[in-house]
Design a protein around this motif. Structure first.
Motif, PDB file in Angstrom:
ATOM      1  N   GLN A   1       9.926  39.250 -10.490  1.00  0.00           N
ATOM      2  CA  GLN A   1       8.606  38.802 -10.049  1.00  0.00           C
ATOM      3  C   GLN A   1       7.469  39.664 -10.607  1.00  0.00           C
ATOM      4  O   GLN A   1       6.343  39.182 -10.770  1.00  0.00           O
ATOM      5  CB  GLN A   1       8.558  38.769  -8.527  1.00  0.00           C
ATOM      6  CG  GLN A   1       9.534  37.753  -7.953  1.00  0.00           C
ATOM      7  CD  GLN A   1       9.510  37.704  -6.452  1.00  0.00           C
ATOM      8  OE1 GLN A   1       8.556  37.234  -5.857  1.00  0.00           O
ATOM      9  NE2 GLN A   1      10.570  38.189  -5.816  1.00  0.00           N
TER      10      GLN A   1
ATOM     11  N   PHE B   1      13.878  41.362   0.025  1.00  0.00           N
ATOM     12  CA  PHE B   1      14.397  41.715  -1.295  1.00  0.00           C
ATOM     13  C   PHE B   1      15.447  40.704  -1.760  1.00  0.00           C
ATOM     14  O   PHE B   1      16.330  40.330  -1.001  1.00  0.00           O
ATOM     15  CB  PHE B   1      15.025  43.107  -1.265  1.00  0.00           C
ATOM     16  CG  PHE B   1      14.020  44.213  -1.105  1.00  0.00           C
ATOM     17  CD1 PHE B   1      14.047  45.034   0.007  1.00  0.00           C
ATOM     18  CD2 PHE B   1      13.049  44.419  -2.060  1.00  0.00           C
ATOM     19  CE1 PHE B   1      13.122  46.041   0.160  1.00  0.00           C
ATOM     20  CE2 PHE B   1      12.119  45.443  -1.911  1.00  0.00           C
ATOM     21  CZ  PHE B   1      12.159  46.253  -0.786  1.00  0.00           C
ATOM     22  N   ASP B   2      15.326  40.281  -3.040  1.00  0.00           N
ATOM     23  CA  ASP B   2      16.309  39.356  -3.566  1.00  0.00           C
ATOM     24  C   ASP B   2      17.616  40.061  -3.907  1.00  0.00           C
ATOM     25  O   ASP B   2      18.601  39.417  -4.225  1.00  0.00           O
ATOM     26  CB  ASP B   2      15.768  38.597  -4.794  1.00  0.00           C
ATOM     27  CG  ASP B   2      14.841  39.425  -5.659  1.00  0.00           C
ATOM     28  OD1 ASP B   2      14.681  40.608  -5.366  1.00  0.00           O
ATOM     29  OD2 ASP B   2      14.286  38.870  -6.628  1.00  0.00           O
TER      30      ASP B   2
ATOM     31  N   SER C   1      13.550  43.254  -9.780  1.00  0.00           N
ATOM     32  CA  SER C   1      12.953  41.946  -9.515  1.00  0.00           C
ATOM     33  C   SER C   1      12.213  41.412 -10.739  1.00  0.00           C
ATOM     34  O   SER C   1      11.474  42.141 -11.410  1.00  0.00           O
ATOM     35  CB  SER C   1      11.985  42.026  -8.334  1.00  0.00           C
ATOM     36  OG  SER C   1      11.318  40.789  -8.149  1.00  0.00           O
TER      37      SER C   1
ATOM     38  N   ALA D   1       8.881  45.200  -4.286  1.00  0.00           N
ATOM     39  CA  ALA D   1      10.109  44.450  -4.546  1.00  0.00           C
ATOM     40  C   ALA D   1      11.170  45.368  -5.143  1.00  0.00           C
ATOM     41  O   ALA D   1      10.885  46.500  -5.540  1.00  0.00           O
ATOM     42  CB  ALA D   1       9.832  43.282  -5.495  1.00  0.00           C
ATOM     43  N   HIS D   2      12.396  44.864  -5.203  1.00  0.00           N
ATOM     44  CA  HIS D   2      13.492  45.603  -5.822  1.00  0.00           C
ATOM     45  C   HIS D   2      13.123  45.906  -7.268  1.00  0.00           C
ATOM     46  O   HIS D   2      12.471  45.100  -7.937  1.00  0.00           O
ATOM     47  CB  HIS D   2      14.778  44.770  -5.757  1.00  0.00           C
ATOM     48  CG  HIS D   2      16.009  45.531  -6.106  1.00  0.00           C
ATOM     49  ND1 HIS D   2      16.388  45.775  -7.415  1.00  0.00           N
ATOM     50  CD2 HIS D   2      16.955  46.121  -5.322  1.00  0.00           C
ATOM     51  CE1 HIS D   2      17.513  46.460  -7.424  1.00  0.00           C
ATOM     52  NE2 HIS D   2      17.879  46.691  -6.173  1.00  0.00           N
TER      53      HIS D   2
END
Length: 259
Positions: free
Chosen positions: A236, A188-189, A234, A230-231
């Protein structure tokens, strides 16, 4: 060299020989424990320490307070819920069916791959890729050797095929439409505080964001869908055209590209 192998504090000849064998397999040095603490050894060598215990392998990363080891983690209680007839959001996103071929490009602890093995059954196939060699080794050994009285869980763990390879390289050599579902769960970013049990994995694992090439190869190889976890914040999802499944009570979401 970044890692050395040693035994647990209380050891015997069998454990010592096992530690030496593992050191040979990984092409890294074996060091006698000599009743030293792991912290003392880390400070002396300034390296990661792989400790061979009776029941598991523990990686004590230099500068990290908690060790990394294999455990089925959330897969155990998720599988129990599935056997009771409850739903699993990962399976809703992937829509895996009996006999499907599933490729997990970001293996980690393989929790989702274990659940995927349950979904695809004996006639299906689950392949997981892990680019970090030490994580891959520890999890591979765990999947094959972890013992539990929960027979369905043990069967699913044994069914997962884990390889130490870069996911993009695996995708590049795969035939088009050769897997039903391609799955990606990159680090996760944004940190999710509740996931503190992944602290060590986050620190020693790879933090690669998705790339255009990775996505294009995933869409080429997938027959049914590509799924991203993903978070919820995100970028993305939008960047790569995923249909985002919003979950108001969760900090992570799933995104789906149907093919």
């Amino acid at each position: 060299m970044s890692t050395i192998v040693t035994t647990a504090g209380r050891t015997n000849e069998e454990f010592i020989e096992n530690a030496k064998r593992i050191a040979t397999e990984l092409s890294i040095p074996y060091m006698k424990r000599k009743k030293q603490s792991v912290k003392t050894m880390q400070e002396a060598y300034q390296l990661d320490i792989l400790v061979v215990n009776k029941e598991r392998l523990e990686l004590h990363a230099y500068g990290v307070t908690t060790p990394f080891f294999f455990h089925p983690n959330s897969a155990a209680f998720r599988l129990k819920r599935l056997l009771k007839g409850e739903h699993d959001v990962f399976l809703q996103a992937t829509n895996l069916q009996k006999g499907d071929r599933f490729l997990d490009t970001t293996a980690g602890l393989c929790s989702d791959s274990i659940i995927a093995a349950h979904a695809v059954g004996d006639t299906g196939n689950v392949l997981s890729c892990e680019v970090n060699g030490m994580i891959a080794y520890i999890v591979f050994k765990g999947l094959k050797n972890y013992q539990t009285e929960f027979n369905e869980l043990q069967s699913c763990m044994r069914q997962v095929d884990l390889v130490h390879q870069d996911a993009l390289e695996v995708l590049k050599v795969a035939e088009s439409n050769s897997y039903d579902v391609i799955y990606m769960d990159p680090m996760f970013d944004e940190i999710i505080e509740e996931s503190s049990n992944f602290e060590t994995l986050r620190k020693i694992g790879e933090h690669s964001l998705l790339t255009e090439e990775w996505m294009e190869e995933a869409k080429r190889v997938a027959r049914k869908r590509v799924v991203l976890k993903a978070h919820f914040r995100s970028e993305q999802f939008q960047k790569f055209g995923f249909r985002q499944f919003e979950r108001q009570t969760s900090k992570f979401h799933y995104g789906v590209i149907e093919l």
